[in-house]
Motif scaffolding. Structure first.
Motif, mmCIF file in Angstrom:
data_model
loop_
_atom_site.group_PDB
_atom_site.id
_atom_site.type_symbol
_atom_site.label_atom_id
_atom_site.label_comp_id
_atom_site.label_asym_id
_atom_site.label_seq_id
_atom_site.Cartn_x
_atom_site.Cartn_y
_atom_site.Cartn_z
ATOM 1 N N GLY A 65 1.042 3.942 -3.138
ATOM 2 C CA GLY A 65 0.506 5.267 -2.818
ATOM 3 C C GLY A 65 -0.847 5.229 -2.134
ATOM 4 O O GLY A 65 -1.437 6.257 -1.854
ATOM 5 N N ASN A 66 -1.370 4.010 -1.854
ATOM 6 C CA ASN A 66 -2.673 3.917 -1.198
ATOM 7 C C ASN A 66 -2.615 4.401 0.247
ATOM 8 O O ASN A 66 -3.590 4.912 0.787
ATOM 9 N N GLU A 107 3.958 1.440 -1.300
ATOM 10 C CA GLU A 107 4.581 1.567 -2.622
ATOM 11 C C GLU A 107 3.599 2.072 -3.662
ATOM 12 O O GLU A 107 3.953 2.830 -4.549
ATOM 13 N N GLU A 145 -1.052 6.852 1.693
ATOM 14 C CA GLU A 145 -1.172 8.287 1.974
ATOM 15 C C GLU A 145 -2.642 8.690 2.090
ATOM 16 O O GLU A 145 -2.998 9.542 2.898
ATOM 17 N N LEU A 146 -3.483 8.032 1.301
ATOM 18 C CA LEU A 146 -4.918 8.304 1.416
ATOM 19 C C LEU A 146 -5.462 7.717 2.707
ATOM 20 O O LEU A 146 -6.196 8.367 3.454
ATOM 21 N N LEU A 147 -5.058 6.473 2.971
ATOM 22 C CA LEU A 147 -5.602 5.751 4.115
ATOM 23 C C LEU A 147 -5.289 6.441 5.443
ATOM 24 O O LEU A 147 -6.141 6.503 6.328
ATOM 25 N N ILE A 148 -4.076 6.983 5.562
ATOM 26 C CA ILE A 148 -3.724 7.600 6.844
ATOM 27 C C ILE A 148 -4.342 8.981 7.004
ATOM 28 O O ILE A 148 -4.267 9.573 8.062
ATOM 29 N N THR A 149 -4.968 9.500 5.960
ATOM 30 C CA THR A 149 -5.689 10.767 6.104
ATOM 31 C C THR A 149 -7.123 10.527 6.553
ATOM 32 O O THR A 149 -7.854 11.456 6.856
ATOM 33 N N THR A 150 -7.512 9.240 6.581
ATOM 34 C CA THR A 150 -8.860 8.914 7.042
ATOM 35 C C THR A 150 -8.814 8.629 8.542
ATOM 36 O O THR A 150 -7.729 8.494 9.109
ATOM 37 N N GLU A 183 0.833 -1.208 0.000
ATOM 38 C CA GLU A 183 0.000 0.000 0.000
ATOM 39 C C GLU A 183 0.862 1.250 0.000
ATOM 40 O O GLU A 183 0.511 2.266 -0.590
ATOM 41 N N LYS A 220 0.719 6.864 11.710
ATOM 42 C CA LYS A 220 -0.178 7.493 10.741
ATOM 43 C C LYS A 220 0.396 8.830 10.284
ATOM 44 O O LYS A 220 -0.323 9.732 9.896
ATOM 45 N N ARG A 221 1.687 8.939 10.342
ATOM 46 C CA ARG A 221 2.340 10.150 9.866
ATOM 47 C C ARG A 221 3.353 9.796 8.800
ATOM 48 O O ARG A 221 3.771 8.657 8.676
ATOM 49 N N LEU A 222 3.775 10.776 8.078
ATOM 50 C CA LEU A 222 4.731 10.532 7.004
ATOM 51 C C LEU A 222 6.150 10.901 7.404
ATOM 52 O O LEU A 222 7.084 10.637 6.677
ATOM 53 N N ASP A 223 6.320 11.537 8.583
ATOM 54 C CA ASP A 223 7.690 11.959 8.921
ATOM 55 C C ASP A 223 8.464 10.935 9.736
ATOM 56 O O ASP A 223 8.044 9.851 9.950
#
Lengths: 311, 366
Positions: B201-202, B199, B204-209, B197, B363-366
């Motif tokens: 790009g799924n 790789e 990034e959407l999922l963690i914004t939910t 997910e 659930k973060r990107l950093d």
């Protein structure tokens, strides 16, 4: 009146190692409008959006989104926003309908509401015929509409769209913007990043970002009108030569070619700009037609990214 | 024809390939790590010469000669921990429950047998659900005792293989294969679950939910539990049809145990998925965790033959415990109630792994 602000950020900063991606950004974005982030690639548009969604932690500064402190309550915020990523992020191997139902369930819509909204959106976005097609086999425009549907199913108050139309034909782009205006009409706030001037033109408010910092902001019209520059349109048979000659002069800020025409940005201190330019070209003997025109948004963009906008 | 091959292009591709490897630190580490760690670990750990088996003793004669026989058995170092039992029947129970590997039964007429020299002096009851233990026991058969000369036809001990007297390999291998195959497939499925997910790009959407890490983890492994059951069933059915595998114990209890084992191996996959950043890395980590399990769990080499430290290490693996359960139930007709010592480590692995994976997944990107 912070009550009417969808987004307010003070000194929002993000560093990746030594690289300053977003540099002390201050933003005030009112509710129920389309606000655009305009800027070249790598100017910090996506990083800013990710910080405002709570996906990235700000190195410095703070942001309040929909009245929620992003750093403290990112999960509360996530229920009320939708984020359409730059890259298509639904599942290629699920059908349109399966993708939408999945997103509806993730937001815990009850089945009836979920199916009603999906049916309504499929109709509005003209995707009914494709509802059983795999997302991976759809065209760029169809995928983009599907992605927008997926992030609006739960009726978010605020929508982040990161370069939503970069892989889309002009007709689909026009249609897409119609949807956005419909949504704004119902009170949704939309933050959209773009590097298309025509899209930026449609926004109620605009922020031009350059190297992570705010280079200019305001409504497109305000920005064009307050541009401290004179714009001369030049028609000639030798555009490249004319451009090279004009750029040698210090009163000429920039010359951009648009088809066979040239757009020259000239220091407003020059009282007779056309005569000035013609004087510069006299020696070359090139014949030109020149006239003063109203600045367009691209002129604003060029000025802003040259650091020539009044703060 | 090699006329179409350009050396400079081959070189360009080779150089690019090396650059990929150098940028991927995990892969780079594995280039040296896999051979070094595995050679040292397996070189020291794997030992076909089994010593120190635990044994149960029933000495119905209880004479000085019988005690000498027991002492001689222990002196061989094949058996180490001896515990007394009351009856041959109890020895069978202890063997079924995997508490001992060998049972020594010295009959009441031991002295008479010693005097007449016509029958073997005593019996060795052997847990032959592991052929290497059987091999080790065979080394005891001709033990010499004062006043008795064992020969080809007349041995000191009569060898009684308890569970697989026909010595069919399938009986021993197939139940273990259940565990091995499940370990491989379950970990493979889930180790790429989150990486994929990310790789594509799924994520990034999922963690914004509003989805939580735990919801994501549990949802990811849930379908594979069913798949695990399907696989176990297939393997056992094939074992019965093709290899005439006897299913001696309760299948209900076996399926219950599978319900402990499958989630624990799935969790291992999840942990890998939160560590790896690409599907390729996930695949490598799956391999790196699979090989020690295959070699150290007792599937290929006897657990008792390994150094103590390695045994403690191997107790971490879900496969180690499941092998004991599945062999116990299928081959030795053991009851799950007697195997609870193997159940709680599986549960512990699952819970710890789940907590680890959930905490690690941000659930973060950093």
């Amino acid at each position: 009146m912070t009550g009417n602000l969808a987004i307010s950020a003070t000194n929002l900063t993000r560093k990746f190692g030594n690289i300053l991606a977003v540099d002390h950004l201050n933003l005030e974005i009112p509710e129920a409008c389309i606000f655009g982030f305009l800027g070249p690639n790598g100017c910090g548009k996506s990083t800013t959006i990710r910080m405002l969604c709570g996906l990235l932690t700000a190195t410095e500064g703070e942001a309040t989104v929909l009245g929620i402190d992003v750093a403290r309550h990112p999960e509360v915020l996530k229920r009320r926003i939708g984020y359409m990523t730059q890259r298509f992020s639904l599942y290629d191997d699920l059908t349109a309908l399966e993708n939408l139902r999945f997103m509806g369930d993730i937001y815990r819509l009850d089945r009836q509401t979920r199916d009603d909204r999906i049916a309504l959106l499929l109709e509005r976005f003209e995707l009914e015929a494709l509802s059983n097609q795999l997302a991976g086999t759809m065209s760029g425009g169809q995928r983009q509409r599907l992605a927008l549907m997926a992030v609006t199913l739960h009726e978010p108050d605020l929508l982040f769209l990161d370069e939503p139309t970069s892989a889309v034909d002009p007709e689909s782009r026009r249609q897409f913007w119609e949807f956005l205006f419909d949504m704004v009409d119902t009170g949704t706030t939309i933050l959209v990043t773009t590097h298309f001037m025509d899209e930026a033109e449609r926004c109620h408010g605009l922020a031009i970002l350059d190297k992570g910092a705010l280079a200019a902001s305001g409504s497109p019209r305000q920005m064009k009108e307050s541009l401290p520059i004179t714009v001369i349109e030049i028609e000639s048979g030798h555009s490249r030569a004319v451009r090279d000659l004009l750029l040698l002069n210090s009163k000429v800020v920039d010359v951009a070619q648009i088809g066979t025409l040239l757009h020259a940005l000239v220091d407003p201190g020059e009282a007779e700009p056309i005569r000035h330019l013609q004087r510069l070209l006299r020696q070359s003997g090139i014949k030109t037609e020149m006239k003063v025109v109203v600045p367009n948004l691209e002129d604003v963009f060029v000025m802003a990214t040259h650091g020539l906008m009044p703060a | 024809m090699i006329s179409g091959v350009s050396i400079s292009r081959v070189w360009a591709i080779a150089v690019k390939e090396v650059r990929h490897l150098r940028r991927d630190r995990l892969t780079g580490g594995m280039i040296a790590g896999i051979p070094v760690v595995m050679t040292i670990l397996f070189g020291y750990a794997i030992n076909n010469d089994v010593r120190g088996l635990s044994a149960g003793v029933v000495d119905e004669a209880n004479t000085s000669a019988s005690r000498q026989l027991i002492a001689a058995t222990r002196a061989s170092q094949v058996v180490d921990r001896l515990s007394a039992a009351d009856s041959p029947w109890e020895l069978e129970q202890l063997l079924a429950n995997n508490e001992i590997s060998i049972g020594i039964h010295i009959p009441a007429d031991f002295e008479r047998r010693l005097a007449l020299g016509q029958r073997p002096l005593a019996q060795l009851l052997v847990d032959d659900s592991d052929p290497i233990i059987l091999g080790a026991a065979r080394g005891l058969v001709n033990l010499s005792v004062a006043g008795f000369q064992p020969t080809e036809s007349l041995t000191t001990f009569e060898l009684l293989p308890m569970f697989n007297p026909e010595r069919r390999s399938a009986v021993f291998i197939v139940p273990g294969l259940c565990g091995v195959i499940l370990t491989l497939t379950m970990v493979l499925f889930t180790s790429i679950a989150i990486v994929k997910e990310r790789e594509r790009g799924n994520l990034e959407l999922l963690i914004t939910t509003p989805v939580t890490s735990l919801e994501l983890m549990v949802g990811k492994i849930a379908p594979y539990i069913v798949i695990g059951y399907i696989q176990v069933t297939l393997i056992l059915l094939l074992g019965v049809w093709l290899f005439d595998l006897p299913l001696r114990g309760s299948m209900v209890e076996l399926y219950l145990a599978v319900g402990f084992f499958v989630p624990s191996v799935l969790t291992l996959g999840l942990i890998i998925s939160t560590i790896a950043t690409t599907q390729f890395q996930a695949f490598q980590l799956t391999f790196v965790t699979f090989l020690p399990q295959l070699l150290l769990s007792g599937f290929m080499f006897p657990f008792e033959g390994m150094p103590k430290a390695v045994q403690y290490f191997a107790e971490i693996f879900p496969l180690t415990h499941f092998l004991r359960i599945v062999r116990g139930i299928v081959i030795r007709d053991a009851h799950l109630a007697a195997l609870t010592d193997e159940l709680w480590p599986l549960l512990l692995f699952f819970v710890t792994g789940m907590i680890f994976a959930t905490l690690r997944f941000s659930k973060r990107l950093d």
